[in-house]
Design an enzyme around this catalytic site. Structure first.
Site, short mmCIF file in Angstrom:
data_model
loop_
_atom_site.label_atom_id
_atom_site.label_comp_id
_atom_site.label_asym_id
_atom_site.label_seq_id
_atom_site.Cartn_x
_atom_site.Cartn_y
_atom_site.Cartn_z
N GLY A 43 0.93 -1.15 -0.03
CA GLY A 43 0.18 0.07 -0.09
C GLY A 43 0.86 1.34 0.01
O GLY A 43 1.98 1.26 0.43
N GLN A 48 2.87 9.73 0.90
CA GLN A 48 4.13 9.28 1.14
C GLN A 48 5.14 9.67 -0.14
O GLN A 48 6.36 9.34 -0.01
CB GLN A 48 4.23 7.85 1.15
CG GLN A 48 3.50 7.33 2.59
CD GLN A 48 3.21 5.98 2.79
OE1 GLN A 48 2.40 5.35 2.24
NE2 GLN A 48 4.07 5.16 3.54
N CYS A 91 6.04 0.16 7.16
CA CYS A 91 5.84 1.47 6.69
C CYS A 91 6.85 1.95 5.48
O CYS A 91 8.18 1.89 5.95
CB CYS A 91 5.54 2.82 7.56
SG CYS A 91 5.08 4.04 6.58
N GLU A 134 -3.35 3.24 5.44
CA GLU A 134 -3.36 4.37 4.32
C GLU A 134 -3.94 5.44 4.71
O GLU A 134 -3.53 6.73 4.59
CB GLU A 134 -3.69 3.78 3.20
CG GLU A 134 -2.75 2.72 2.56
CD GLU A 134 -1.32 2.87 2.85
OE1 GLU A 134 -0.84 3.87 2.93
OE2 GLU A 134 -0.47 1.87 2.89
N HIS A 137 -2.27 7.77 7.11
CA HIS A 137 -1.48 8.75 6.30
C HIS A 137 -1.91 9.86 5.95
O HIS A 137 -1.40 10.84 5.97
CB HIS A 137 -0.80 7.66 5.26
CG HIS A 137 0.48 7.14 5.60
ND1 HIS A 137 1.37 7.56 6.18
CD2 HIS A 137 0.59 5.66 5.27
CE1 HIS A 137 2.60 6.54 6.30
NE2 HIS A 137 1.95 5.41 5.77
ZN ZN Z 1 2.79 3.81 5.85
#
Ligand code: ZN
Length: 225
Positions: A43, A48, A91, A134, A137
């Protein structure tokens, strides 16, 4: 476009809703899948890669050949959660760190796909965990914020190495300052779409070299999100 690492300010930024699905967004999503596969992830959220917009991608097979396993979630919302479960997470923005996190075990999520169609999924087990990781995030939340109490002491020293790495690069002017990064994040969030400039080459974020002695042994297959 490249994956950014903790504590890049994009990772603490509350991402903005996407207002239009255009070719720039399609290009970014394709690149997100590539970066995710290169890093052996399952993912990846847009922030990111330093893009503060509400979209994430998932492929639980971690295999670019299995395109039927590719899912894109635009402006996602969890509409129902139940149960509780502890499992290991990793992550792509904190490579090599794995630790246990408690989350709801079952979720219902709705989102738009790249054709602008609304879809809904009922998920449990690993996919439920991935979409929650996610979505966190997109809200500026890292899995390390939610690591179970008994493992927090193991996480802290690793985060410190990542922090020092970024600060040293910034001090040496080898990477953008937090203020410069934040200005760009705010501009993109206000626009609600991917600017053409985002598709241009950028300076690679500094990568931390974490001593193996600081890393927990991972229990699972080492998938990261
Ligand atoms: Zn992550």
């Amino acid at each position: 476009m490249q994956i950014v690492y903790f504590p890049h300010p994009a990772l603490r930024f509350k991402s903005a809703d996407i207002r239009q699905i255009d070719n720039n967004l399609r290009t970014v999503v394709r690149r997100m899948f590539e970066l995710m596969y290169e890093a052996n992830g399952i993912g990846l959220a847009a922030n990111q890669i330093g893009l503060p917009l509400r979209v994430f991608v998932m492929n639980l097979a971690a295999d670019p050949e299995e395109t039927d396993q590719e899912f894109v979630f635009i402006n996602p919302q969890i509409t129902n959660r139940k149960g509780s479960d502890v499992a290991e997470e990793g992550c792509l923005s904190i490579p090599k760190l794995y630790a246990d996190v408690r989350r709801p075990s079952d979720v219902q999520i709705e989102a738009f796909d790249l054709d602008g169609q609304l879809f809904e999924m009922s998920l449990d087990d690993l996919p439920a965990r991935v979409v929650q990781h996610e979505l966190d995030h997109l809200d500026g939340v890292m899995f390390t914020d939610k690591v179970i109490e008994s493992q927090r002491k193991d996480v802290e020293p690793v985060l410190n190495v990542f922090e020092e790495t970024l600060r040293q690069a910034q001090a040496a002017k080898a990477y953008l300052s937090d203020d410069e990064l934040l200005n760009t994040l705010r501009e993109i969030a206000a626009a609600g779409g991917v600017p053409g400039s985002f598709l241009e080459e950028t300076v690679a974020p500094p990568q931390a070299d974490v001593p193996a002695s600081l890393l927990r042994a991972r229990k699972g297959r080492g998938e990261a999100e």
